[in-house]
Design an enzyme around this catalytic site. Sequence first.
Site, PDB file in Angstrom:
ATOM      1  N   ASP A  12      11.669   0.752  18.152  1.00 25.43           N
ATOM      2  CA  ASP A  12      12.334   2.351  17.909  1.00 25.43           C
ATOM      3  C   ASP A  12      12.290   2.842  19.209  1.00 25.43           C
ATOM      4  O   ASP A  12      12.064   2.103  20.172  1.00 25.43           O
ATOM      5  CB  ASP A  12      11.168   3.268  16.829  1.00 25.43           C
ATOM      6  N   TYR A  27       7.391   4.437  12.198  1.00 33.45           N
ATOM      7  CA  TYR A  27       7.071   2.968  12.648  1.00 33.45           C
ATOM      8  C   TYR A  27       8.686   1.788  12.127  1.00 33.45           C
ATOM      9  O   TYR A  27       8.389   0.911  11.530  1.00 33.45           O
ATOM     10  CB  TYR A  27       6.356   2.646  10.814  1.00 33.45           C
ATOM     11  N   GLY A  28       9.265   2.207  13.315  1.00 36.82           N
ATOM     12  CA  GLY A  28      11.075   1.761  13.118  1.00 36.82           C
ATOM     13  C   GLY A  28      11.112   0.538  14.107  1.00 36.82           C
ATOM     14  O   GLY A  28      11.850   0.012  14.891  1.00 36.82           O
ATOM     15  N   HIS A  85      16.090 -21.940  16.953  1.00 31.74           N
ATOM     16  CA  HIS A  85      14.888 -21.391  15.208  1.00 31.74           C
ATOM     17  C   HIS A  85      13.360 -21.836  15.691  1.00 31.74           C
ATOM     18  O   HIS A  85      13.330 -21.849  16.534  1.00 31.74           O
ATOM     19  CB  HIS A  85      15.410 -22.934  14.947  1.00 31.74           C
ATOM     20  N   ARG A 139      -0.733  -2.495  14.189  1.00 32.08           N
ATOM     21  CA  ARG A 139      -0.208  -2.274  15.478  1.00 32.08           C
ATOM     22  C   ARG A 139      -0.243  -3.231  16.805  1.00 32.08           C
ATOM     23  O   ARG A 139       0.901  -4.025  17.648  1.00 32.08           O
ATOM     24  CB  ARG A 139      -0.218  -0.770  15.990  1.00 32.08           C
TER      25      ARG A 139
END
Length: 139
Positions: free
Chosen positions: A30, A126-127, A22, A104
């Site tokens: 990406d 931006y994946g 947890h 970023r």
Amino acid sequence: MLKGISPLLSPELLKTLSAMGHGDEIVISDAHFPAHTFSERVIRYDGVRADALLAALIPLFELDSYAPPVVMMEAVPGDTLDPDVEQRYRRALGYDGAIERMERYAFYARAQKAFAVVLSGETGKYGNVILKKGVTPAA
């Protein structure tokens, strides 16, 4: 092959998801993400889109209900997000809650602390997404 589990999920990824506790986080990145720079635990999924991985793992992965469970990178100044990326990820996760956006380098710093990075073949702009694991409900 296990019944009821997507064949996209490798034994390595299943073991990683199972070992997470947890509050642990996993990055689904990406194809351009510097995964090996930020993590010693990188699982490669070259050629597989991130939304396909998200759809495969979410039936086995409880999102945290105490903290924002989905984090994505924001666009750098002067650039724009591709709204299709977030929409595809939301559909894959079946998630309509808030998505935290991070600058970023702040995203990179958080990714460095993640339990693991799954380096996908996603080419969408931006994946990158971080998922925070929650408590699995009792059966």
